[in-house]
Design a protein around this motif. Structure first.
Motif, short mmCIF file in Angstrom:
data_model
loop_
_atom_site.label_atom_id
_atom_site.label_comp_id
_atom_site.label_asym_id
_atom_site.label_seq_id
_atom_site.Cartn_x
_atom_site.Cartn_y
_atom_site.Cartn_z
N ILE A 58 18.23 -14.80 14.58
CA ILE A 58 19.32 -13.86 14.55
C ILE A 58 20.18 -14.17 15.57
O ILE A 58 21.41 -14.30 15.77
CB ILE A 58 19.08 -12.45 14.49
CG1 ILE A 58 18.62 -11.74 13.13
CG2 ILE A 58 20.50 -11.48 14.87
CD1 ILE A 58 19.32 -12.18 11.87
N MET A 59 19.60 -14.37 16.75
CA MET A 59 20.32 -14.97 18.06
C MET A 59 20.84 -16.41 17.72
O MET A 59 21.95 -16.48 18.21
CB MET A 59 19.11 -15.21 19.24
CG MET A 59 19.85 -15.72 20.45
SD MET A 59 18.55 -15.84 21.83
CE MET A 59 17.35 -16.97 20.91
N PHE A 60 20.18 -17.26 17.25
CA PHE A 60 20.80 -18.58 16.96
C PHE A 60 22.20 -18.41 15.96
O PHE A 60 23.01 -18.93 16.30
CB PHE A 60 19.65 -19.47 16.14
CG PHE A 60 20.31 -20.57 15.57
CD1 PHE A 60 20.75 -21.59 15.97
CD2 PHE A 60 20.54 -20.77 13.94
CE1 PHE A 60 21.20 -22.88 15.96
CE2 PHE A 60 21.01 -21.72 13.51
CZ PHE A 60 21.60 -23.21 14.37
N PHE A 61 21.91 -17.51 15.03
CA PHE A 61 23.41 -17.36 14.08
C PHE A 61 24.45 -16.48 14.89
O PHE A 61 25.33 -17.01 14.72
CB PHE A 61 23.13 -16.39 12.92
CG PHE A 61 22.36 -17.25 11.75
CD1 PHE A 61 22.28 -18.34 11.26
CD2 PHE A 61 21.27 -16.27 11.09
CE1 PHE A 61 21.88 -19.12 10.65
CE2 PHE A 61 20.52 -17.36 10.02
CZ PHE A 61 21.01 -18.30 9.59
N LYS A 104 20.70 -21.58 25.35
CA LYS A 104 19.62 -22.78 25.68
C LYS A 104 18.43 -22.57 24.74
O LYS A 104 18.20 -23.29 23.93
CB LYS A 104 19.23 -22.68 26.89
CG LYS A 104 17.97 -23.45 27.39
CD LYS A 104 18.40 -24.92 27.31
CE LYS A 104 17.21 -25.89 27.52
NZ LYS A 104 17.44 -27.15 27.68
N LYS A 105 18.34 -21.23 24.78
CA LYS A 105 17.12 -21.05 23.58
C LYS A 105 17.45 -21.26 22.13
O LYS A 105 16.75 -21.46 21.53
CB LYS A 105 16.42 -19.45 23.82
CG LYS A 105 15.33 -19.27 22.97
CD LYS A 105 14.65 -18.06 23.55
CE LYS A 105 13.10 -17.86 22.75
NZ LYS A 105 12.50 -16.74 23.04
N SER A 106 18.81 -21.03 21.86
CA SER A 106 19.08 -21.26 20.22
C SER A 106 19.26 -22.62 20.19
O SER A 106 18.98 -23.32 18.87
CB SER A 106 20.59 -20.45 20.03
OG SER A 106 20.46 -19.07 20.37
N ALA A 107 19.77 -23.40 21.15
CA ALA A 107 19.54 -25.07 20.92
C ALA A 107 18.19 -25.18 20.82
O ALA A 107 17.84 -26.41 20.16
CB ALA A 107 20.16 -25.50 22.26
N MET A 108 17.14 -24.79 21.47
CA MET A 108 15.67 -25.16 21.35
C MET A 108 15.45 -24.76 19.83
O MET A 108 14.61 -25.57 19.47
CB MET A 108 15.01 -24.52 22.30
CG MET A 108 15.52 -25.02 23.83
SD MET A 108 14.60 -23.95 25.14
CE MET A 108 12.89 -24.25 25.38
N VAL A 159 28.30 -9.98 10.38
CA VAL A 159 27.49 -9.25 11.32
C VAL A 159 26.06 -9.62 11.09
O VAL A 159 25.67 -9.72 10.03
CB VAL A 159 27.58 -7.79 10.96
CG1 VAL A 159 26.72 -7.01 12.14
CG2 VAL A 159 29.01 -7.29 11.43
N PHE A 160 25.51 -10.18 12.18
CA PHE A 160 24.22 -10.70 12.18
C PHE A 160 23.29 -9.58 12.97
O PHE A 160 23.51 -9.63 14.17
CB PHE A 160 23.76 -11.99 12.58
CG PHE A 160 24.56 -13.08 11.99
CD1 PHE A 160 24.06 -13.67 10.83
CD2 PHE A 160 26.13 -13.45 12.50
CE1 PHE A 160 24.75 -14.69 10.27
CE2 PHE A 160 26.70 -14.43 11.84
CZ PHE A 160 25.99 -14.87 10.57
N LEU A 161 22.32 -8.92 12.29
CA LEU A 161 21.36 -8.01 13.02
C LEU A 161 19.88 -8.31 13.04
O LEU A 161 19.45 -8.71 11.75
CB LEU A 161 21.59 -6.72 12.59
CG LEU A 161 23.18 -5.90 12.76
CD1 LEU A 161 23.13 -4.76 12.07
CD2 LEU A 161 23.45 -6.01 14.26
#
Length: 269
Positions: A58-61, A104-108, A159-161
């Motif tokens: 969800i963080m990535f999206f 950064k974490k989403s890129a990883m 909306v991404f939850l």
């Protein structure tokens, strides 16, 4: 058909043309198991509520929607310089420590998804993301897919939850379409139920899901759910109409090696 920026076990890309015939019109599409977002990318609802219990997903999206340029810059560097086992395991270990900004974490997360074995997304409660290195010659960087996903997410106000499936389903109102694609019931008794993030998704969870979908249907939502054909025999989703579609299943990393399997589709009566 449009592809997701993520590789994903159980992606609906291969059956999307068939699945579209079962998805009715509605005010909003709600997905309690959004997975790769392939259904989102290939439907045309006015708005979307897309949920999953995996906070990294969800963080990535959300970052694809709200921080695309920085995400592409950071992940592009990882793809360019880190396609080797040493870098992969260093990045995986760093990812599991969690002491990074969301972008950064989403890129990883994108790097791990595209470089790990078969694009699996598997976690251990103790060690975190634990899929091994995939040893691909040149992993694909999904620049086009990221941009299309971001554009659609912004155009529709998606909306991404991060939440449990029943909490997501409870947000449905009359006129919404709920598409549920949970971990499938195994085809044989010797098989184990599929992992859902870091926990099991077994009979109790399927019963809880079916109950939540029935309540939503009674409230005026239109229900569509996917599962293995074994789900028909269990009767868990017996209060819905059922049918079968044929899905392609990859059985080898070698090009063109695949088989077919029947999947169950459950819909509102």
């Amino acid at each position: 058909m449009n592809r997701s920026p993520l590789k994903w076990a159980g992606s609906k890309y291969g059956v999307m043309d068939k699945l579209l015939h079962f998805l009715p019109s509605g005010n909003r599409l709600i997905e309690p198991f959004v997975g790769s977002g392939t259904v989102f990318m290939n439907t045309n609802y006015k708005s979307y509520l897309l949920c999953d219990i995996n906070p990294d997903l969800i963080m990535f999206f959300n970052m694809v929607k709200n921080g695309l340029d920085e995400l592409i810059n950071i992940s592009g560097e990882l793809f360019l310089h880190s396609n080797n086992s040493t870098s992969f395991y260093e990045i995986r270990a760093a990812f599991n420590k969690g002491n990074y900004s969301d972008v950064k974490k989403s890129a990883m997360f994108l790097y791990l998804n595209r470089h790990c074995f078969n694009g699996l997304c598997r976690y251990s409660e103790l060690s975190g993301f634990n899929v091994p290195y995939g040893r691909y010659k040149q992993p694909y960087f999904p620049d086009k897919e990221l941009r299309l996903f971001s554009e659609k997410a912004n155009d529709t106000g998606a909306v991404f939850l991060c939440c449990d499936f029943d909490e997501c389903i409870e947000m449905g109102t009359a006129g919404d379409v709920i598409y549920a694609d949970p971990p499938y019931i195994p085809l044989s008794e010797s098989s184990s139920f599929t992992k859902y993030h870091s926990g099991e998704f077994g009979t109790d969870e399927h019963l809880r899901l079916a109950a939540a979908l029935i309540i939503a249907q009674d409230a005026g939502c239109k229900i569509v759910a996917s599962n293995s054909k074994a789900a028909i025999k269990t009767g868990i989703y017996g209060q819905f109409d059922s049918g079968l579609i044929t899905a392609q299943r990859s059985i080898s990393r070698a090009a063109g090696v695949s088989t077919t399997a029947e999947e169950a589709i459950f819909t509102s009566k």
